[in-house]
Enzyme design. Structure first.
Site, PDB file in Angstrom:
ATOM      1  N   HIS A  51       3.130 -31.949  70.223  1.00 15.67           N
ATOM      2  CA  HIS A  51       3.507 -32.144  68.822  1.00 15.67           C
ATOM      3  C   HIS A  51       2.380 -32.929  68.143  1.00 15.67           C
ATOM      4  O   HIS A  51       1.722 -33.744  68.784  1.00 15.67           O
ATOM      5  CB  HIS A  51       4.806 -32.962  68.804  1.00 15.67           C
ATOM      6  N   ASP A  68       6.560 -38.300  75.796  1.00 12.47           N
ATOM      7  CA  ASP A  68       7.295 -38.168  74.542  1.00 12.47           C
ATOM      8  C   ASP A  68       8.610 -37.450  74.870  1.00 12.47           C
ATOM      9  O   ASP A  68       8.634 -36.263  75.156  1.00 12.47           O
ATOM     10  CB  ASP A  68       6.420 -37.366  73.561  1.00 12.47           C
ATOM     11  N   GLN A  84      12.441 -34.394  72.748  1.00  9.17           N
ATOM     12  CA  GLN A  84      13.292 -33.204  72.956  1.00  9.17           C
ATOM     13  C   GLN A  84      14.026 -33.244  74.282  1.00  9.17           C
ATOM     14  O   GLN A  84      14.660 -32.258  74.662  1.00  9.17           O
ATOM     15  CB  GLN A  84      12.431 -31.934  72.896  1.00  9.17           C
ATOM     16  N   LYS A 111      17.245 -37.439  67.003  1.00  5.83           N
ATOM     17  CA  LYS A 111      17.380 -36.231  67.836  1.00  5.83           C
ATOM     18  C   LYS A 111      18.392 -36.464  68.951  1.00  5.83           C
ATOM     19  O   LYS A 111      18.583 -35.636  69.835  1.00  5.83           O
ATOM     20  CB  LYS A 111      16.022 -35.836  68.417  1.00  5.83           C
ATOM     21  N   CYS A 131       5.021 -28.309  63.851  1.00  8.24           N
ATOM     22  CA  CYS A 131       4.101 -29.436  64.096  1.00  8.24           C
ATOM     23  C   CYS A 131       3.391 -29.265  65.436  1.00  8.24           C
ATOM     24  O   CYS A 131       3.193 -30.246  66.181  1.00  8.24           O
ATOM     25  CB  CYS A 131       4.822 -30.784  64.050  1.00  8.24           C
TER      26      CYS A 131
HETATM   27  N1  PMP Z   1       7.530 -35.083  69.602  1.00  4.98           N
HETATM   28  C1  PMP Z   1       8.320 -34.014  69.641  1.00  4.98           C
HETATM   29  C2  PMP Z   1       8.322 -33.157  70.875  1.00  4.98           C
HETATM   30  C3  PMP Z   1       9.134 -33.720  68.551  1.00  4.98           C
HETATM   31  O1  PMP Z   1       9.932 -32.643  68.585  1.00  4.98           O
HETATM   32  C4  PMP Z   1       9.103 -34.552  67.407  1.00  4.98           C
HETATM   33  C5  PMP Z   1       9.936 -34.246  66.181  1.00  4.98           C
HETATM   34  N2  PMP Z   1       9.938 -32.897  65.835  1.00  4.98           N
HETATM   35  C6  PMP Z   1       8.273 -35.657  67.430  1.00  4.98           C
HETATM   36  C7  PMP Z   1       7.505 -35.910  68.547  1.00  4.98           C
HETATM   37  C8  PMP Z   1       8.179 -36.610  66.271  1.00  4.98           C
HETATM   38  O2  PMP Z   1       9.382 -37.287  66.128  1.00  4.98           O
HETATM   39  P1  PMP Z   1       9.655 -38.175  64.837  1.00  4.98           P
HETATM   40  O3  PMP Z   1       9.315 -37.314  63.655  1.00  4.98           O
HETATM   41  O4  PMP Z   1      11.114 -38.510  64.919  1.00  4.98           O
HETATM   42  O5  PMP Z   1       8.780 -39.372  64.939  1.00  4.98           O
END
Ligand code: PMP
Length: 413
Positions: free
Chosen positions: A130, A207, A210, A233, A371
């Site tokens: 991401h 991270d 998910q 999430k 993203c």
């Molecule tokens: N990493 C992953 C795998 C994500 O799916 C996301 C959110 N789509 C993020 C990081 C970023 O999370 P946040 O926008 O809540 O900081």
């Protein structure tokens, strides 16, 4: 319960009752919410916990000499203990409140990265990261003269572990990767990758954005150095998340943001910093967010998580079964092990048109690059449509998705 009907293992319809937002109609159709990888919905218990805090306990934490502040502080710190238990952290002070994964990665990149990276050092990130796992490392590496290098991904959407082996040597100081790809659902073999990285002395940041909503996380069993997730999430509020770190690493790291609460003493001759976790929590925190996140984890305590995970995987299997009947569907990525995320293209229909047509039928999916532009580039596509499942989704939701896809297909053919 029969294996032929896996939905019976888990009563998603009953879980659904806990989520008031799901009871609405969108564009004249019952809402079918399949955008859980972007954010999950909130159960009544979370909404109530936040409202209850504002109704009865609202006060700043750690500071006031009065009853409300005392109550707010206790609930706030109890939530930290709840998260520590949730992650199997050795101690609650290893749980740092942040806004979400984005802030967690920025914290580690700026604090750990600035003091541990220099010219000649390498940071490895799989292609399927991401942007929030990529950009902070690019920024800090540019500042300190280190290099960011992508770890190749196979056509299946799995990390190329042979390529990783070839890249790993003692110049690698950090491997940062997601536990599960938000774009295509790959469940990465993080434990194996952590062992490989540690063998050359690199640190690993996982991270978990998910992963946390889908199965229990044990940071000690994983052996990672840092683990991050976002509350929104995980059925909790937006604007709150967690950075977990090894205590000796966090202790040695300089603060990221300066201000109130993160200090021990301040004078113009010099300032000394607070102990963990407060050293990393400058300013008034998102108190309601923390309390809501604690309530979300308590809500999950009441769910059979193993059965919930099996239910979500059964929804993915069912999705793949229905997708196989539509030759115009191209699934992007076929990882060895996937979470309940289905990323796809429908021939002849741009993903954003498909998203709009599905929305007209009350079906919420995400479209775009998720993203994860480097991964989209790796597959040679500008973006995909993505359905992502959660504990409250049902086979009927999957049926509605495919009815919607067929309708869009008819319109575009
Ligand atoms: N990493 C992953 C795998 C994500 O799916 C996301 C959110 N789509 C993020 C990081 C970023 O999370 P946040 O926008 O809540 O900081």
């Amino acid at each position: 319960m029969t294996a032929a009907n896996p939905a019976k293992y888990f009563d998603a319809a009953a879980v659904r009752e806990d989520f008031p937002i799901l009871k609405q109609e969108v564009n004249g159709h019952p809402l079918v919410y399949l955008d859980n990888a972007a954010t999950t919905q909130k159960p009544e218990a979370v909404i109530e916990a936040i409202a209850n805090y504002y109704r009865h306990d609202n006060a700043n934490v750690h500071r006031g000499a009065h009853a409300l502040s005392d109550r707010a502080t206790r609930t706030f710190e109890a939530a930290r203990e709840t998260v520590a238990r949730f992650l199997n952290s050795p101690a609650p002070q290893q749980v740092i409140w942040v806004r979400g994964v984005t802030e967690a990665v920025n914290l580690v990149a700026n604090s750990w990265g600035r003091s541990n990276l220099g010219p000649g050092d390498r940071v490895l990130l799989p292609y399927l990261e991401h942007h929030s796992d990529i950009v902070p490392w690019q920024m800090i590496c540019a500042a300190v003269g280190a290099q960011v290098e992508p770890i190749p991904v196979l056509d299946s959407g799995d990390i190329d572990l042979d390529a990783l082996d070839a890249m790993l040597d003692e110049s690698v100081k950090m491997v940062a990767l997601n536990h599960v790809s938000n774009a295509i659902g790959t469940i990465n073999p993080v434990k194996e990758i952590i062992e490989k990285a540690h063998a050359v002395g690199a640190k690993v940041l996982v991270d978990g954005a998910q992963a946390v909503a889908h199965w229990p996380i044990d940071v000690q069993a994983l052996g990672c150095d840092f683990y991050a997730f976002s509350g929104h999430k995980l059925f909790g509020p937006t604007g709150i998340g967690v950075l977990w770190g090894r205590e000796e690493l966090l202790d040695a790291m300089p603060p990221f943001l300066g201000g109130g609460e993160m200090i021990e003493t301040v004078s113009f001759a010099g300032t000394t910093f607070n102990t963990l976790p407060f050293k990393f929590e400058a300013g008034t925190p998102n108190i309601a967010g923390v309390i809501g996140l604690g309530a979300a984890i308590q809500y999950l305590d009441g769910i059979d998580r193993e059965a919930a995970a099996a239910h979500e995987l059964a929804l993915l299997d069912y999705t793949l079964e229905l997708a196989a009947e539509i030759p115009a569907i191209r699934r992007i990525g076929e990882p060895r092990s996937a979470a309940g995320i289905f990323s796809f293209l429908l021939e002849g229909c741009h993903p954003s048109d498909l998203g709009m047509l599905l929305d007209q039928q009350g079906i919420a999916v995400r479209t775009g690059h998720h993203c994860a532009q480097p991964l989209m580039e790796r597959y040679g596509v500008p973006g995909t449509a993505r359905a992502s499942y959660s504990i409250y989704n049902t086979r009927e939701d999957v049926d509605a998705l495919f009815a919607g896809i067929r309708k869009a297909q008819a319109l575009f053919s």
